[in-house]
Motif scaffolding. Structure first.
Motif, short mmCIF file in Angstrom:
data_model
loop_
_atom_site.label_atom_id
_atom_site.label_comp_id
_atom_site.label_asym_id
_atom_site.label_seq_id
_atom_site.Cartn_x
_atom_site.Cartn_y
_atom_site.Cartn_z
N GLY A 96 0.88 -1.19 0.04
CA GLY A 96 -0.17 0.00 -0.14
C GLY A 96 0.76 1.28 -0.27
N LEU A 97 2.01 1.30 -0.16
CA LEU A 97 2.94 2.42 0.05
C LEU A 97 3.02 2.96 -1.28
N SER A 98 3.11 2.27 -2.34
CA SER A 98 3.37 2.98 -3.68
C SER A 98 2.02 3.66 -4.14
N ASP A 99 2.18 4.46 -5.09
CA ASP A 99 0.82 4.96 -5.81
C ASP A 99 1.00 4.54 -7.30
N GLY A 100 0.14 3.19 -7.24
CA GLY A 100 0.28 2.81 -8.70
C GLY A 100 1.91 2.51 -9.18
N ASP A 101 2.26 2.90 -10.05
CA ASP A 101 3.78 2.69 -10.63
C ASP A 101 4.76 3.56 -9.86
N ALA A 102 4.26 4.62 -9.24
CA ALA A 102 5.10 5.63 -8.64
C ALA A 102 5.45 5.09 -7.25
N LEU A 103 6.59 4.81 -6.91
CA LEU A 103 7.28 4.39 -5.65
C LEU A 103 7.02 5.47 -4.69
N HIS A 104 7.02 4.94 -3.25
CA HIS A 104 7.09 5.73 -2.46
C HIS A 104 8.42 6.36 -2.22
N PRO A 105 8.88 7.60 -1.58
CA PRO A 105 9.92 7.96 -1.56
C PRO A 105 11.14 6.95 -0.79
N VAL A 106 10.53 6.36 0.02
CA VAL A 106 11.52 5.15 0.90
C VAL A 106 11.97 4.24 -0.15
N GLN A 107 10.89 3.94 -0.89
CA GLN A 107 11.04 2.49 -1.72
C GLN A 107 12.10 3.02 -2.77
N ALA A 108 11.92 4.12 -3.43
CA ALA A 108 12.89 4.62 -4.43
C ALA A 108 13.96 5.05 -4.02
N ALA A 109 14.48 5.37 -2.61
CA ALA A 109 15.73 5.47 -2.23
C ALA A 109 16.56 4.13 -1.95
N PHE A 110 15.57 2.99 -1.54
CA PHE A 110 16.03 1.82 -1.45
C PHE A 110 16.49 1.27 -2.84
N VAL A 111 15.74 1.71 -3.69
CA VAL A 111 16.25 1.15 -5.08
C VAL A 111 17.54 1.96 -5.50
N ALA A 112 17.42 3.12 -5.41
CA ALA A 112 18.48 4.00 -5.80
C ALA A 112 19.98 3.64 -5.03
N HIS A 113 19.91 3.56 -3.90
CA HIS A 113 21.03 2.74 -3.01
C HIS A 113 21.29 1.66 -2.93
N ASP A 114 20.51 0.75 -3.79
CA ASP A 114 20.72 -0.96 -3.82
C ASP A 114 20.66 -1.15 -2.27
N ALA A 115 19.94 -1.01 -1.41
CA ALA A 115 19.49 -1.03 0.08
C ALA A 115 19.02 -2.49 0.16
N LEU A 116 19.37 -3.44 -0.45
CA LEU A 116 18.78 -4.91 -0.16
C LEU A 116 19.76 -5.63 -0.95
N GLN A 117 19.88 -7.19 -0.23
CA GLN A 117 20.42 -8.21 -0.97
C GLN A 117 19.25 -9.21 -1.32
N CYS A 118 19.01 -10.24 -0.25
CA CYS A 118 18.18 -11.03 -0.66
C CYS A 118 16.59 -10.41 -0.72
N GLY A 119 16.67 -9.46 -0.10
CA GLY A 119 15.31 -8.60 -0.05
C GLY A 119 14.15 -9.14 0.97
N PHE A 120 14.41 -10.14 1.64
CA PHE A 120 13.42 -10.83 2.64
C PHE A 120 13.14 -9.81 3.86
N CYS A 121 13.89 -9.03 4.15
CA CYS A 121 13.58 -7.97 5.12
C CYS A 121 13.33 -6.64 4.76
N THR A 122 13.27 -6.42 3.34
CA THR A 122 13.28 -5.13 2.81
C THR A 122 11.97 -4.82 2.96
N PRO A 123 10.68 -5.29 2.94
CA PRO A 123 9.34 -4.84 3.34
C PRO A 123 9.29 -4.32 4.68
#
Length: 190
Positions: A96-123
């Motif tokens: 529920g954080l994103s607005d359609g295809d527009a990521l929430h700013p925190v989601q976008a920052a995680f993508v931009a900074h590659d702030a995940l590896q396996c992704g399990f904890c990411t949500p």
């Protein structure tokens, strides 16, 4: 001697005749009336009944933060709260954080900074970060900043302390901190 058999978590989320009762939850902006046993955790209701599997079941003991969601904008561990306790609250999951295809700013920052590896904890990390930033914006105290005062933009030590309830087994912490420093800095300048 009779053996006492504990029901499984799956049994707790399935409609069970007279034991189940209607529970109305507002999830990601929509109301849903579910038939749940009173002992059903919010985590099991989200994953097993609503099929919102972005919220992860990690430790199932409130120690890892993988199940973090927002309840009225506050971060909670969904494995430690019963679904019936969340009636009348606005629940937000990672879905529920994103607005359609527009990521929430925190989601976008995680993508931009590659702030995940396996992704399990990411949500859980992202939901916790959204709640944490709101807490900081509201001036809520922390162990690093004990006096209540707006703390944005956030420093690295402050981010680490405020996010300490969310574990990453892969060790992506430096990139998570960088992502949140960026988002916290932008939000602090508003």
């Amino acid at each position: 001697m009779s053996e006492h058999k504990e029901p499984s978590r799956r049994d707790a989320t399935a409609p069970a005749g007279n034991a189940a009762r209607p529970v109305t939850l507002r999830i990601n902006g929509q109301s849903h009336t579910l038939q749940l046993e009173p002992r059903t955790t919010l985590l099991d209701a989200l994953r097993e009944v609503m099929h919102l599997t972005g919220t992860k079941k990690g430790c199932d003991r409130g120690q890892c933060g993988a199940c973090t969601v927002l309840s009225n904008g506050r971060r909670i561990q969904s494995c430690l709260t019963l679904a019936v306790m969340q009636e009348g609250r606005d629940l937000t999951t990672i879905e529920g954080l994103s607005d359609g295809d527009a990521l929430h700013p925190v989601q976008a920052a995680f993508v931009a900074h590659d702030a995940l590896q396996c992704g399990f904890c990411t949500p859980g990390q992202i939901c916790s970060a959204v709640g944490m930033l709101a807490e900081a914006r509201a001036g809520e105290a922390s162990a690093v900043q004990p006096l209540a005062a707006p703390t944005l933009p956030l420093g690295d030590e402050e981010i680490r302390e405020r996010m300490s309830g969310n574990l990453c087994r892969c060790g992506a912490y430096p990139k998570i901190v960088a992502a949140l420093r960026e988002v916290g800095g932008r939000q602090g300048k508003r």
